[in-house]
Scaffold this motif. Structure first.
Motif, short mmCIF file in Angstrom:
data_model
loop_
_atom_site.label_atom_id
_atom_site.label_comp_id
_atom_site.label_asym_id
_atom_site.label_seq_id
_atom_site.Cartn_x
_atom_site.Cartn_y
_atom_site.Cartn_z
N GLY A 110 15.09 38.19 3.17
CA GLY A 110 14.38 37.46 4.21
C GLY A 110 14.16 38.40 5.38
N ASP A 111 14.30 37.93 6.61
CA ASP A 111 14.27 38.79 7.79
C ASP A 111 15.71 39.01 8.24
N TYR A 112 15.98 40.18 8.80
CA TYR A 112 17.36 40.46 9.22
C TYR A 112 17.40 41.47 10.35
N LYS A 113 18.54 41.49 11.05
CA LYS A 113 18.84 42.56 12.00
C LYS A 113 20.32 42.87 11.88
N VAL A 114 20.65 44.13 12.14
CA VAL A 114 22.05 44.56 12.01
C VAL A 114 22.76 44.61 13.36
N ALA A 115 22.02 44.52 14.46
CA ALA A 115 22.64 44.53 15.79
C ALA A 115 23.37 43.21 16.04
N PRO A 116 24.47 43.23 16.80
CA PRO A 116 25.20 41.99 17.08
C PRO A 116 24.39 41.03 17.95
N ASP A 117 24.64 39.75 17.76
CA ASP A 117 23.90 38.70 18.46
C ASP A 117 24.80 37.48 18.55
N PRO A 118 25.15 37.01 19.75
CA PRO A 118 26.07 35.89 19.88
C PRO A 118 25.52 34.56 19.38
N THR A 119 24.23 34.48 19.09
CA THR A 119 23.64 33.20 18.69
C THR A 119 23.57 32.99 17.18
N CYS A 120 24.01 33.97 16.39
CA CYS A 120 24.01 33.77 14.94
C CYS A 120 25.08 34.63 14.28
N THR A 121 25.42 34.29 13.05
CA THR A 121 26.43 35.03 12.29
C THR A 121 25.93 36.44 11.99
N PRO A 122 26.77 37.46 12.19
CA PRO A 122 26.31 38.84 12.00
C PRO A 122 25.88 39.15 10.57
N PHE A 123 24.97 40.08 10.44
CA PHE A 123 24.49 40.59 9.15
C PHE A 123 25.67 41.06 8.30
N GLU A 124 25.62 40.70 7.03
CA GLU A 124 26.67 41.07 6.09
C GLU A 124 26.05 41.85 4.92
N PRO A 125 26.34 43.15 4.79
CA PRO A 125 25.79 43.89 3.64
C PRO A 125 26.30 43.30 2.33
N VAL A 126 25.41 43.20 1.36
CA VAL A 126 25.76 42.65 0.04
C VAL A 126 25.39 43.68 -1.02
N ARG A 127 26.38 44.11 -1.79
CA ARG A 127 26.14 45.11 -2.84
C ARG A 127 25.25 44.50 -3.92
N CYS A 128 24.32 45.30 -4.42
CA CYS A 128 23.40 44.78 -5.42
C CYS A 128 22.72 45.93 -6.16
N ASP A 129 22.06 45.58 -7.25
CA ASP A 129 21.28 46.55 -8.02
C ASP A 129 19.88 46.72 -7.43
N VAL A 130 19.30 45.60 -6.97
CA VAL A 130 17.95 45.61 -6.43
C VAL A 130 17.98 44.85 -5.10
N GLN A 295 19.77 51.04 -6.04
CA GLN A 295 18.95 52.18 -6.42
C GLN A 295 17.47 51.81 -6.50
N ARG A 296 17.20 50.50 -6.52
CA ARG A 296 15.82 50.04 -6.54
C ARG A 296 15.62 49.13 -5.33
N VAL A 297 14.55 49.39 -4.58
CA VAL A 297 14.28 48.64 -3.36
C VAL A 297 12.84 48.16 -3.41
#
Length: 341
Positions: A110-130, A295-297
């Protein structure tokens, strides 16, 4: 490719083994929604699945829908596909969609940001193939300053305007950006007035436990002198409408990542531009992609060609999906019609 967990269809991004769509732009029977912005969450779907914190904002925008919610990190099985939702750090309730089937793991960001923000839960990296990533600000020119610097500038601008007896009108999108601004400014400077498009989203945030300062509607301002010193939070469409007249000779500003390019402020006719985005900047996009280990994006909306080229130069398999997702400008265009959504 054969066996892909997500493919393009005219209706949107489709999961063939699960027979559902992710953020479809045409009405479908089953939709997994990453977040409640209008280009990702649309009317007309038969069934919606979204992260639990998104319920209030989704209902504020879409009304009485058949909505199923899932807490972050919990899984469900649908036609043999394991689905889970993980924080995207974009706005309240935003989620990345993790799909597991046939030994493959795919994540749609979806849409995301990695910078901290007090109004929403922080971004969480998720390991994946694609990894399916956005690229709204996928060019090297886009690099954000820390929030404390941006809000320091906004507060100083507002305080100067108070000293000169003029209102400070800050245009920003009614969902996500408005609440982030409210959480970051200094409410002790003067009263804060919000537009009618912003109020129901504020209420949804507060109901979800997000702390926001007190605000008022312009019709509820008792002391008219406050209209010459207040901070006004409104969508961009309102900043260019007759609604503005009640604030007199106000100073105007726009808060958006697009303000990184000076010409955008001039074209909008704003006195000031504050660079504040709810999307990842160029370094943030690459930080997020690397953290997945994919490895695939697959790149969606934004600066897709530049991002694909850069990822291929780094040795990754990269391609683009053509989607009908927009960016912050889509929210502005929708709000220009006078709709909260």
């Amino acid at each position: 490719m054969n066996g892909d967990l997500v493919v393009q269809r005219p209706e949107g991004l489709y999961c063939p083994p699960g027979d559902f769509y992710i953020d479809p732009w045409r009405p479908v029977a089953r939709a997994v929604i990453t977040h409640a912005h209008s280009d990702h969450a649309r009317h007309g779907n038969g069934h919606y699945l979204a992260a639990a914190p998104a319920e209030g904002v989704l209902r504020a925008r879409l009304g009485d829908i058949a909505l199923q919610t899932l807490p972050y990190g919990e899984t469900l099985q649908h036609h043999g596909v394991t689905v889970s939702l993980h924080p995207a750090g974009h706005v309240l309730g935003s989620a990345q969609v993790r799909l597991e089937h046939g030994g493959q793991v795919w994540v749609a960001s979806g849409d995301y940001k990695v910078a901290p923000d007090p109004t929403c839960t922080p971004f969480e990296p998720v390991r994946c193939d694609v990894f399916i990533t956005e690229s709204t600000f996928g060019l090297p020119i886009y690099r954000w300053c820390p929030d404390e610097e941006v809000f320091g500038d906004i507060n100083a601008w507002w305080a100067r305007n108070v000293d000169h007896g003029r209102a400070s009108v800050l245009a920003c999108y009614s969902f996500g950006k408005a609440q982030r601004v409210l959480a970051g400014v200094d409410p002790s400077i003067a009263p804060i007035v919000v537009h009618g498009a912003v109020k129901p989203l504020n209420e949804a945030y507060r109901a979800a436990g997000v702390s926001l300062p007190d605000t008022t509607m312009v019709t509820d301002v008792k002391d008219k002198a406050d209209l010459r010193r207040c901070l006004v939070i409104c969508p961009p469409s309102a900043a260019a409408s007759p609604w503005m007249r009640r604030f007199g000779a106000a100073q105007t500003a726009f808060a958006s990542g697009w303000m990184q390019v000076r010409g955008n402020r001039r074209r909008g006719g704003y006195d000031r531009g504050f660079v504040l985005s709810d999307h990842a900047d160029w370094p943030g996009l690459h930080e997020a992609i690397a953290a997945t280990g994919a490895q695939r994006v697959i790149v969606t909306h934004g600066s897709s060609p530049a991002m694909v080229r850069h990822l291929r130069e780094r040795g990754l398999q990269a391609q683009a999906f053509e989607t009908e997702y927009g960016d912050d400008v889509v929210e502005a265009d929708l709000e220009a019609g006078g709709e909260v959504s």
